[in-house]
Design an enzyme around this catalytic site. Structure first.
Site, PDB file in Angstrom:
ATOM      1  N   ARG A 139       0.854  -1.199   0.000  1.00 15.53           N
ATOM      2  CA  ARG A 139       0.000   0.000   0.000  1.00 15.53           C
ATOM      3  C   ARG A 139       0.885   1.241   0.000  1.00 15.53           C
ATOM      4  NH1 ARG A 139      -1.441   1.734   4.635  1.00 15.53           N
ATOM      5  NH2 ARG A 139      -2.253  -0.221   5.456  1.00 15.53           N
ATOM      6  N   LYS A 141      -8.059   6.551 -19.319  1.00 18.45           N
ATOM      7  CA  LYS A 141      -8.337   7.082 -20.650  1.00 18.45           C
ATOM      8  C   LYS A 141      -7.091   6.997 -21.529  1.00 18.45           C
ATOM      9  CE  LYS A 141     -12.140   7.827 -18.410  1.00 18.45           C
ATOM     10  NZ  LYS A 141     -12.459   9.086 -17.748  1.00 18.45           N
ATOM     11  N   TYR A 147     -16.512  17.058 -15.399  1.00 21.70           N
ATOM     12  CA  TYR A 147     -16.745  15.615 -15.497  1.00 21.70           C
ATOM     13  C   TYR A 147     -17.767  15.203 -14.428  1.00 21.70           C
ATOM     14  CZ  TYR A 147     -15.944  10.631 -15.181  1.00 21.70           C
ATOM     15  OH  TYR A 147     -16.130   9.273 -15.146  1.00 21.70           O
ATOM     16  N   ASP A 202      -7.266  19.020 -14.204  1.00 30.57           N
ATOM     17  CA  ASP A 202      -7.579  17.682 -14.714  1.00 30.57           C
ATOM     18  C   ASP A 202      -7.127  17.653 -16.174  1.00 30.57           C
ATOM     19  OD1 ASP A 202      -8.785  15.438 -15.865  1.00 30.57           O
ATOM     20  OD2 ASP A 202     -10.581  15.583 -14.623  1.00 30.57           O
TER      21      ASP A 202
HETATM   22  C1  LIG Z   1     -12.913   9.543 -16.539  1.00 27.77           C
HETATM   23  C2  LIG Z   1     -12.596  10.892 -16.038  1.00 27.77           C
HETATM   24  C3  LIG Z   1     -12.378  11.128 -14.672  1.00 27.77           C
HETATM   25  C4  LIG Z   1     -12.536  10.037 -13.625  1.00 27.77           C
HETATM   26  O1  LIG Z   1     -11.638   8.999 -13.824  1.00 27.77           O
HETATM   27  P1  LIG Z   1     -11.961   7.461 -13.424  1.00 27.77           P
HETATM   28  O2  LIG Z   1     -10.717   6.767 -13.810  1.00 27.77           O
HETATM   29  O3  LIG Z   1     -13.150   7.057 -14.223  1.00 27.77           O
HETATM   30  O4  LIG Z   1     -12.255   7.441 -11.972  1.00 27.77           O
HETATM   31  C5  LIG Z   1     -12.056  12.409 -14.282  1.00 27.77           C
HETATM   32  N1  LIG Z   1     -11.943  13.411 -15.167  1.00 27.77           N
HETATM   33  C6  LIG Z   1     -12.150  13.229 -16.484  1.00 27.77           C
HETATM   34  C7  LIG Z   1     -12.004  14.379 -17.409  1.00 27.77           C
HETATM   35  C8  LIG Z   1     -12.479  11.977 -16.971  1.00 27.77           C
HETATM   36  O5  LIG Z   1     -12.692  11.803 -18.266  1.00 27.77           O
END
Ligand SMILES: *Cc1c(COP(=O)(O)O)cnc(C)c1O
Length: 379
Positions: free
Chosen positions: A46, A195, A98, A170
């Site tokens: 962890r 992603k 998001y 982000d």
């Molecule tokens: C998918 C996404 C998230 C969240 O990520 P997860 O891996 O699904 O928890 C946050 N911000 C954006 C822009 C995203 O596309």
């Protein structure tokens, strides 16, 4: 080092024990200690694991920073960042956010006394108007999801500096290949590695990156204390994905451009949202802070009927109807009833997420096949 070389080599050393060129999947929870407290830097997985550590170093390098931390999902990464705040603190966030981030803020952290303001960040004065002595974080997403608005990171960095608070970005949509927020003045960068970083729709993971030692200390303290860490196998998969990030992003950008141009001249299409168009309201900022415009596109239909959008999506064959984005395969979705269903309709429409809006994550298949698929679905 330039980007492609860093993607393939940064943070990675051949395995000391065997010379294996690929970082092994250290599928272990614990590590044998030579004596009490005497170990090789790893005591419990962890706290740290060699496969995860290699990935954290690699992602940090791609964002031109020193400290990275990986989490079990993107929202777990944001969760870590918000846990740096205390009751009474305030966050100014983009209103075109998001859906999962919105839910995390409003349904989890609001009940612990953290206050969130959702504002139109294309208007710097609007952001400044919400700054007060309790403001601890400005939270930016750019390009935004799903409206592809572009927020001026440098302008937000100036507001954050004046407000003496953190700026978090982000960077999931742009990826470090197209945009480096820390170079533009951000304190923390977040990725949903699910992603583009992973890129193959086979992992759920998040990451935070910072070059600030004090923030990094908090980040690692919370990562270890809350324990939303990512697994060795998943770390390996994302390391593998990142090795082709630069090649994939070039292909996403090229296909994105071809499809955006096709949609813009189609008689059934109302609006096309893609920051590469000169007519995009924030094109100049996009050009200044990004090295390409990516493969995320949204468009609405003339007449703006929900049924029409659902009908188009039902006819898509190469584009798969699915949540998520950023993989090699093309996906399509309906924000109002899928990714953004958690956001109340009034809030949604304020941000431009109308009922006929369709979002595309353009993959790296052949552009001709993708365009033919959209053409037959719209017909
Ligand atoms: C998918 C996404 C998230 C969240 O990520 P997860 O891996 O699904 O928890 C946050 N911000 C954006 C822009 C995203 O596309």
């Amino acid at each position: 080092m330039k980007f492609g070389t860093k993607a393939i080599h940064a943070g990675l050393e051949p395995d000391e024990a065997t010379g294996a060129i690929m970082t092994p999947i250290y599928q272990t929870s614990t590590y044998v200690q030579e004596a009490v407290g005497k170990h090789k830097g790893y005591a419990y997985s962890r706290s740290q694991n060699p496969t995860r550590h290699a990935l954290e170093q690699n992602i940090a390098a791609l964002e031109n920073a020193r400290f990275g931390a990986c989490f079990g999902s993107g929202v777990a990464a944001i969760d870590c960042l918000i846990k740096m705040l205390k009751p009474g603190d305030e966050v100014i966030s983009t209103n075109d956010l998001y859906g999962g981030s919105y839910r995390l803020f409003t349904s989890i952290f609001a009940q612990y006394g953290i206050k969130f303001h959702f504002v139109d960040m294309s208007d710097t004065q609007e952001v400044e108007a919400h700054v007060n002595a309790n403001t601890k974080l400005i939270w930016v997403e750019t390009p935004t999801n799903p409206m592809m608005n572009i927020i001026d990171i440098k302008a937000m960095a100036a507001v954050a500096k004046k407000a003496n608070c953190m700026l978090g970005v982000d960077n999931t949509f742009a990826t470090p290949y197209l945009q480096n927020p820390i170079d533009l003045g951000a304190d923390v960068v977040m990725h949903s590695a699910t992603k583009y970083l992973g890129g193959h729709s086979d992992v759920v993971m998040g990451a935070l990156v910072t070059d600030d030692e004090a923030i990094a200390k908090e980040m690692y303290r919370i990562q270890n204390s809350s324990g939303a860490v990512t697994a060795p196998m998943d770390s390996f998969l994302v390391l593998r994905g990142i090795k082709t990030l630069h090649l994939r992003m070039e292909a996403h950008c090229n296909n994105g451009e071809a499809i955006a141009e096709f949609l813009a001249q189609h008689p059934k299409v109302d609006k096309v949202y893609w920051p590469g168009f000169e007519s995009h309201p924030n094109h100049a900022i996009a050009k200044a802070q990004m090295r390409g415009f990516g493969g995320m596109i949204s468009f609405s239909l003339k007449g703006n009927k929900l049924e029409d959008a659902h009908a188009v999506l039902a006819k898509m064959k190469v584009f798969a109807l699915a949540e998520s984005l950023g993989g090699v395969e093309s996906l399509c979705g309906h924000p109002a009833t899928m990714t953004h269903a958690a956001i109340p309709k009034v809030e949604r429409e304020k941000a431009g997420i109308v009922d006929s809006l369709i979002r595309l994550s353009v993959g790296i298949e052949d552009a001709e096949d993708l365009i033919a698929d959209i053409e037959q679905a719209l017909a």
